[in-house]
Write a protein that holds these residues in place. Structure first.
Motif, PDB file in Angstrom:
ATOM      1  N   PRO A 210      24.181  63.142  20.229  1.00 23.84           N
ATOM      2  CA  PRO A 210      23.691  61.918  19.574  1.00 23.84           C
ATOM      3  C   PRO A 210      22.807  62.243  18.383  1.00 23.84           C
ATOM      4  O   PRO A 210      22.152  63.286  18.340  1.00 23.84           O
ATOM      5  CB  PRO A 210      22.886  61.233  20.687  1.00 23.84           C
ATOM      6  CG  PRO A 210      22.490  62.333  21.611  1.00 23.84           C
ATOM      7  CD  PRO A 210      23.586  63.358  21.534  1.00 23.84           C
ATOM      8  N   ASN A 211      22.789  61.354  17.405  1.00 22.08           N
ATOM      9  CA  ASN A 211      21.887  61.463  16.251  1.00 22.08           C
ATOM     10  C   ASN A 211      22.001  62.801  15.531  1.00 22.08           C
ATOM     11  O   ASN A 211      20.999  63.343  15.072  1.00 22.08           O
ATOM     12  CB  ASN A 211      20.429  61.252  16.672  1.00 22.08           C
ATOM     13  CG  ASN A 211      20.185  59.927  17.325  1.00 22.08           C
ATOM     14  OD1 ASN A 211      20.852  58.939  17.033  1.00 22.08           O
ATOM     15  ND2 ASN A 211      19.232  59.879  18.230  1.00 22.08           N
ATOM     16  N   THR A 212      23.205  63.346  15.440  1.00 20.37           N
ATOM     17  CA  THR A 212      23.374  64.688  14.882  1.00 20.37           C
ATOM     18  C   THR A 212      24.318  64.662  13.691  1.00 20.37           C
ATOM     19  O   THR A 212      25.360  64.016  13.731  1.00 20.37           O
ATOM     20  CB  THR A 212      23.913  65.649  15.964  1.00 20.37           C
ATOM     21  OG1 THR A 212      22.993  65.666  17.059  1.00 20.37           O
ATOM     22  CG2 THR A 212      24.067  67.053  15.436  1.00 20.37           C
ATOM     23  N   GLN A 213      23.910  65.369  12.644  1.00 17.83           N
ATOM     24  CA  GLN A 213      24.715  65.509  11.436  1.00 17.83           C
ATOM     25  C   GLN A 213      24.754  66.975  11.029  1.00 17.83           C
ATOM     26  O   GLN A 213      23.873  67.746  11.391  1.00 17.83           O
ATOM     27  CB  GLN A 213      24.108  64.710  10.285  1.00 17.83           C
ATOM     28  CG  GLN A 213      24.050  63.225  10.533  1.00 17.83           C
ATOM     29  CD  GLN A 213      23.467  62.509   9.342  1.00 17.83           C
ATOM     30  OE1 GLN A 213      23.960  62.637   8.233  1.00 17.83           O
ATOM     31  NE2 GLN A 213      22.415  61.756   9.574  1.00 17.83           N
ATOM     32  N   CYS A 214      25.756  67.317  10.243  1.00 18.44           N
ATOM     33  CA  CYS A 214      25.878  68.665   9.715  1.00 18.44           C
ATOM     34  C   CYS A 214      25.512  68.660   8.237  1.00 18.44           C
ATOM     35  O   CYS A 214      25.902  67.754   7.494  1.00 18.44           O
ATOM     36  CB  CYS A 214      27.300  69.179   9.909  1.00 18.44           C
ATOM     37  SG  CYS A 214      27.539  70.854   9.295  1.00 18.44           S
ATOM     38  N   LEU A 215      24.777  69.672   7.827  1.00 14.66           N
ATOM     39  CA  LEU A 215      24.481  69.921   6.421  1.00 14.66           C
ATOM     40  C   LEU A 215      25.163  71.242   6.073  1.00 14.66           C
ATOM     41  O   LEU A 215      24.636  72.315   6.359  1.00 14.66           O
ATOM     42  CB  LEU A 215      22.967  70.015   6.201  1.00 14.66           C
ATOM     43  CG  LEU A 215      22.485  70.293   4.783  1.00 14.66           C
ATOM     44  CD1 LEU A 215      22.914  69.178   3.834  1.00 14.66           C
ATOM     45  CD2 LEU A 215      20.967  70.451   4.772  1.00 14.66           C
ATOM     46  N   PRO A 216      26.382  71.157   5.516  1.00 12.14           N
ATOM     47  CA  PRO A 216      27.157  72.382   5.279  1.00 12.14           C
ATOM     48  C   PRO A 216      26.512  73.286   4.233  1.00 12.14           C
ATOM     49  O   PRO A 216      26.009  72.812   3.215  1.00 12.14           O
ATOM     50  CB  PRO A 216      28.507  71.872   4.778  1.00 12.14           C
ATOM     51  CG  PRO A 216      28.549  70.418   5.106  1.00 12.14           C
ATOM     52  CD  PRO A 216      27.125  69.960   5.151  1.00 12.14           C
ATOM     53  N   LYS A 217      26.502  74.574   4.533  1.00 13.74           N
ATOM     54  CA  LYS A 217      26.034  75.584   3.574  1.00 13.74           C
ATOM     55  C   LYS A 217      27.223  76.079   2.786  1.00 13.74           C
ATOM     56  O   LYS A 217      28.298  76.221   3.347  1.00 13.74           O
ATOM     57  CB  LYS A 217      25.385  76.757   4.305  1.00 13.74           C
ATOM     58  CG  LYS A 217      24.006  76.464   4.811  1.00 13.74           C
ATOM     59  CD  LYS A 217      23.407  77.731   5.388  1.00 13.74           C
ATOM     60  CE  LYS A 217      21.967  77.516   5.788  1.00 13.74           C
ATOM     61  NZ  LYS A 217      21.369  78.730   6.338  1.00 13.74           N
ATOM     62  N   PRO A 218      27.067  76.390   1.535  1.00 11.09           N
ATOM     63  CA  PRO A 218      25.833  76.213   0.768  1.00 11.09           C
ATOM     64  C   PRO A 218      25.638  74.746   0.421  1.00 11.09           C
ATOM     65  O   PRO A 218      26.590  74.008   0.216  1.00 11.09           O
ATOM     66  CB  PRO A 218      26.070  77.052  -0.486  1.00 11.09           C
ATOM     67  CG  PRO A 218      27.554  77.062  -0.648  1.00 11.09           C
ATOM     68  CD  PRO A 218      28.133  76.981   0.735  1.00 11.09           C
ATOM     69  N   PHE A 219      24.384  74.323   0.369  1.00  7.03           N
ATOM     70  CA  PHE A 219      24.075  72.943   0.022  1.00  7.03           C
ATOM     71  C   PHE A 219      23.115  72.924  -1.154  1.00  7.03           C
ATOM     72  O   PHE A 219      22.491  73.928  -1.484  1.00  7.03           O
ATOM     73  CB  PHE A 219      23.483  72.180   1.216  1.00  7.03           C
ATOM     74  CG  PHE A 219      22.211  72.775   1.766  1.00  7.03           C
ATOM     75  CD1 PHE A 219      20.988  72.490   1.182  1.00  7.03           C
ATOM     76  CD2 PHE A 219      22.236  73.601   2.872  1.00  7.03           C
ATOM     77  CE1 PHE A 219      19.816  73.037   1.678  1.00  7.03           C
ATOM     78  CE2 PHE A 219      21.069  74.150   3.390  1.00  7.03           C
ATOM     79  CZ  PHE A 219      19.853  73.873   2.790  1.00  7.03           C
ATOM     80  N   ASP A 220      23.018  71.753  -1.779  1.00  3.52           N
ATOM     81  CA  ASP A 220      22.025  71.588  -2.838  1.00  3.52           C
ATOM     82  C   ASP A 220      21.077  70.462  -2.428  1.00  3.52           C
ATOM     83  O   ASP A 220      21.239  69.851  -1.373  1.00  3.52           O
ATOM     84  CB  ASP A 220      22.672  71.359  -4.202  1.00  3.52           C
ATOM     85  CG  ASP A 220      23.526  70.105  -4.275  1.00  3.52           C
ATOM     86  OD1 ASP A 220      23.253  69.135  -3.531  1.00  3.52           O
ATOM     87  OD2 ASP A 220      24.466  70.079  -5.081  1.00  3.52           O
ATOM     88  N   LEU A 221      20.108  70.199  -3.262  1.00  3.90           N
ATOM     89  CA  LEU A 221      19.081  69.221  -2.906  1.00  3.90           C
ATOM     90  C   LEU A 221      19.641  67.810  -2.777  1.00  3.90           C
ATOM     91  O   LEU A 221      19.162  67.025  -1.954  1.00  3.90           O
ATOM     92  CB  LEU A 221      17.944  69.281  -3.928  1.00  3.90           C
ATOM     93  CG  LEU A 221      17.249  70.658  -4.013  1.00  3.90           C
ATOM     94  CD1 LEU A 221      16.178  70.648  -5.091  1.00  3.90           C
ATOM     95  CD2 LEU A 221      16.706  71.092  -2.677  1.00  3.90           C
ATOM     96  N   ASP A 222      20.682  67.492  -3.535  1.00  6.00           N
ATOM     97  CA  ASP A 222      21.326  66.178  -3.391  1.00  6.00           C
ATOM     98  C   ASP A 222      21.947  66.014  -2.008  1.00  6.00           C
ATOM     99  O   ASP A 222      21.969  64.914  -1.453  1.00  6.00           O
ATOM    100  CB  ASP A 222      22.392  65.970  -4.461  1.00  6.00           C
ATOM    101  CG  ASP A 222      21.798  65.755  -5.850  1.00  6.00           C
ATOM    102  OD1 ASP A 222      20.621  65.341  -5.946  1.00  6.00           O
ATOM    103  OD2 ASP A 222      22.516  66.007  -6.834  1.00  6.00           O
ATOM    104  N   ASP A 223      22.461  67.107  -1.446  1.00  6.10           N
ATOM    105  CA  ASP A 223      23.036  67.052  -0.102  1.00  6.10           C
ATOM    106  C   ASP A 223      21.964  66.721   0.940  1.00  6.10           C
ATOM    107  O   ASP A 223      22.207  65.944   1.868  1.00  6.10           O
ATOM    108  CB  ASP A 223      23.714  68.378   0.259  1.00  6.10           C
ATOM    109  CG  ASP A 223      24.889  68.699  -0.638  1.00  6.10           C
ATOM    110  OD1 ASP A 223      25.573  67.762  -1.096  1.00  6.10           O
ATOM    111  OD2 ASP A 223      25.134  69.903  -0.884  1.00  6.10           O
ATOM    112  N   ILE A 224      20.787  67.296   0.773  1.00  7.95           N
ATOM    113  CA  ILE A 224      19.680  66.979   1.690  1.00  7.95           C
ATOM    114  C   ILE A 224      19.320  65.504   1.564  1.00  7.95           C
ATOM    115  O   ILE A 224      19.125  64.820   2.568  1.00  7.95           O
ATOM    116  CB  ILE A 224      18.454  67.863   1.411  1.00  7.95           C
ATOM    117  CG1 ILE A 224      18.772  69.323   1.740  1.00  7.95           C
ATOM    118  CG2 ILE A 224      17.239  67.387   2.203  1.00  7.95           C
ATOM    119  CD1 ILE A 224      17.689  70.295   1.334  1.00  7.95           C
TER     120      ILE A 224
END
Length: 125
Positions: free
Chosen positions: A96-110
């Protein structure tokens, strides 16, 4: 909880990346607590509630996914963001309440991930 001021526990063992992301989050006026390991994160979680746990998957000792499971056990309402270059879609879909932030990422992704959390919180209110 103020959705605009999400409190964030950030777990990253790469010191340079951790410093960069912390500086960015602080510039956004978000309260962020940086730690370098899952063990340090668990100690913090035992003493303080956070709205968001942003964690790398590859940490020394315990993985970020194990940490995420423990955090959700302690605080079922915490939002978990898993940062990784690996496919963790099965984990994300089952937590629950979980998302992925794929690497490599930039500040817009955050920003995009945090905005998703803000929107979810606003819909609950």
């Amino acid at each position: 909880m103020n959705a605009d001021r999400l409190s964030i526990l950030y777990v990253e063992d790469n010191e340079m990346l951790r410093a960069t992301i912390v500086e960015y989050l602080e510039e956004m006026s978000l309260p962020v607590t940086p730690v370098a390991s899952a063990e340090d994160a668990l100690e913090r979680l035992a003493r303080q509630h956070f709205d968001v746990l942003l964690t790398d998957v590859s940490l020394p000792g315990r993985s970020g996914m194990d940490l995420g499971r423990d955090a959700l056990t302690l605080y079922p309402d915490i939002h978990l963001i898993i940062s990784t270059g690996h496919d963790v879609s099965g984990f994300v879909q089952n937590m629950p309440n979980t998302q992925c932030l794929p690497k490599p990422f930039d500040l817009d992704d955050i920003d995009a991930v945090l905005n998703n959390i803000r929107q979810a919180l606003a819909e609950r209110a």
